[in-house]
Design a protein around this motif. Structure first.
Motif, mmCIF file in Angstrom:
data_model
loop_
_atom_site.group_PDB
_atom_site.id
_atom_site.type_symbol
_atom_site.label_atom_id
_atom_site.label_comp_id
_atom_site.label_asym_id
_atom_site.label_seq_id
_atom_site.Cartn_x
_atom_site.Cartn_y
_atom_site.Cartn_z
ATOM 1 N N GLU A 23 0.847 -1.192 0.000
ATOM 2 C CA GLU A 23 0.000 0.000 0.000
ATOM 3 C C GLU A 23 0.885 1.245 0.000
ATOM 4 O OE1 GLU A 23 -2.902 2.383 -0.366
ATOM 5 O OE2 GLU A 23 -3.420 0.265 -0.222
ATOM 6 N N LYS A 24 1.107 1.811 -1.174
ATOM 7 C CA LYS A 24 2.059 2.915 -1.332
ATOM 8 C C LYS A 24 1.678 4.156 -0.529
ATOM 9 C CE LYS A 24 3.821 1.430 -5.771
ATOM 10 N NZ LYS A 24 4.876 0.675 -5.204
ATOM 11 N N GLU A 25 0.397 4.493 -0.472
ATOM 12 C CA GLU A 25 -0.031 5.668 0.282
ATOM 13 C C GLU A 25 0.309 5.509 1.762
ATOM 14 O OE1 GLU A 25 -4.009 8.314 1.266
ATOM 15 O OE2 GLU A 25 -4.162 6.629 -0.128
ATOM 16 N N PHE A 26 0.025 4.342 2.304
ATOM 17 C CA PHE A 26 0.295 4.067 3.710
ATOM 18 C C PHE A 26 1.797 4.125 3.994
ATOM 19 C CE2 PHE A 26 0.856 1.260 7.399
ATOM 20 C CZ PHE A 26 -0.008 1.872 8.281
ATOM 21 N N MET A 27 2.585 3.511 3.107
ATOM 22 C CA MET A 27 4.040 3.522 3.286
ATOM 23 C C MET A 27 4.588 4.940 3.205
ATOM 24 S SD MET A 27 4.899 0.576 4.169
ATOM 25 C CE MET A 27 6.664 0.769 4.137
ATOM 26 N N GLY A 28 3.980 5.767 2.359
ATOM 27 C CA GLY A 28 4.386 7.173 2.278
ATOM 28 C C GLY A 28 4.158 7.890 3.604
ATOM 29 N N LEU A 29 3.036 7.601 4.227
ATOM 30 C CA LEU A 29 2.744 8.204 5.535
ATOM 31 C C LEU A 29 3.743 7.726 6.589
ATOM 32 C CD1 LEU A 29 -1.142 7.914 5.553
ATOM 33 C CD2 LEU A 29 0.211 10.004 5.304
ATOM 34 N N ILE A 30 4.086 6.456 6.552
ATOM 35 C CA ILE A 30 5.064 5.919 7.505
ATOM 36 C C ILE A 30 6.408 6.616 7.321
ATOM 37 C CG2 ILE A 30 6.438 3.878 8.105
ATOM 38 C CD1 ILE A 30 3.895 2.207 7.654
ATOM 39 N N GLU A 31 6.818 6.814 6.077
ATOM 40 C CA GLU A 31 8.093 7.495 5.813
ATOM 41 C C GLU A 31 8.062 8.934 6.319
ATOM 42 O OE1 GLU A 31 10.967 6.145 4.869
ATOM 43 O OE2 GLU A 31 9.863 4.260 4.976
ATOM 44 N N ARG A 32 6.928 9.606 6.154
ATOM 45 C CA ARG A 32 6.800 10.983 6.671
ATOM 46 C C ARG A 32 6.927 10.993 8.188
ATOM 47 N NH1 ARG A 32 1.701 14.052 4.933
ATOM 48 N NH2 ARG A 32 2.684 15.580 6.268
ATOM 49 N N ILE A 33 6.303 10.042 8.838
ATOM 50 C CA ILE A 33 6.374 9.955 10.306
ATOM 51 C C ILE A 33 7.811 9.672 10.741
ATOM 52 C CG2 ILE A 33 5.686 8.570 12.309
ATOM 53 C CD1 ILE A 33 2.938 8.220 10.828
ATOM 54 N N LYS A 34 8.458 8.717 10.082
ATOM 55 C CA LYS A 34 9.843 8.369 10.437
ATOM 56 C C LYS A 34 10.785 9.545 10.260
ATOM 57 C CE LYS A 34 11.373 4.580 8.546
ATOM 58 N NZ LYS A 34 11.559 3.402 7.680
ATOM 59 N N GLY A 35 10.470 10.426 9.319
ATOM 60 C CA GLY A 35 11.332 11.570 9.057
ATOM 61 C C GLY A 35 11.091 12.758 9.988
ATOM 62 N N HIS A 36 10.065 12.681 10.809
ATOM 63 C CA HIS A 36 9.744 13.791 11.710
ATOM 64 C C HIS A 36 10.821 13.934 12.783
ATOM 65 C CE1 HIS A 36 7.668 16.220 14.701
ATOM 66 N NE2 HIS A 36 6.890 16.620 13.700
ATOM 67 N N GLU A 37 11.132 15.164 13.106
ATOM 68 C CA GLU A 37 12.189 15.472 14.079
ATOM 69 C C GLU A 37 11.995 14.757 15.413
ATOM 70 O OE1 GLU A 37 13.648 19.371 16.593
ATOM 71 O OE2 GLU A 37 12.641 19.667 14.679
ATOM 72 N N TRP A 38 10.762 14.743 15.921
ATOM 73 C CA TRP A 38 10.521 14.132 17.237
ATOM 74 C C TRP A 38 10.697 12.616 17.210
ATOM 75 C CZ3 TRP A 38 10.798 16.373 21.672
ATOM 76 C CH2 TRP A 38 10.573 17.735 21.753
ATOM 77 N N VAL A 39 10.348 11.993 16.101
ATOM 78 C CA VAL A 39 10.537 10.545 15.995
ATOM 79 C C VAL A 39 12.031 10.234 16.040
ATOM 80 C CG1 VAL A 39 10.240 8.520 14.512
ATOM 81 C CG2 VAL A 39 8.383 10.177 14.755
ATOM 82 N N LYS A 40 12.814 11.044 15.362
ATOM 83 C CA LYS A 40 14.267 10.842 15.374
ATOM 84 C C LYS A 40 14.826 11.014 16.778
ATOM 85 C CE LYS A 40 15.086 11.989 10.591
ATOM 86 N NZ LYS A 40 15.781 12.872 9.655
#
Length: 47
Positions: A23-40
């Motif tokens: 599911e490309k849309e879902f994976m795109g959202l996961i990548e956006r979340i992983k790239g967020h400053e607070w997640v890092k």
């Protein structure tokens, strides 16, 4: 619990993971979340 019981659920989990990866849309959202400053910060930049 029997080994067969666990293999059945493991198969279901693997199928669900593959469906999510497809599911490309879902994976795109996961990548956006992983790239967020607070997640890092929380993950210690291990992602």
């Amino acid at each position: 619990m029997s080994e067969l019981y666990w293999k059945k659920y493991l198969k279901t989990i693997k199928e669900a993971i593959e469906a999510i990866k497809a599911e490309k849309e879902f994976m795109g959202l996961i990548e956006r979340i992983k790239g967020h400053e607070w997640v890092k910060v929380v993950e210690g930049d291990y992602i």
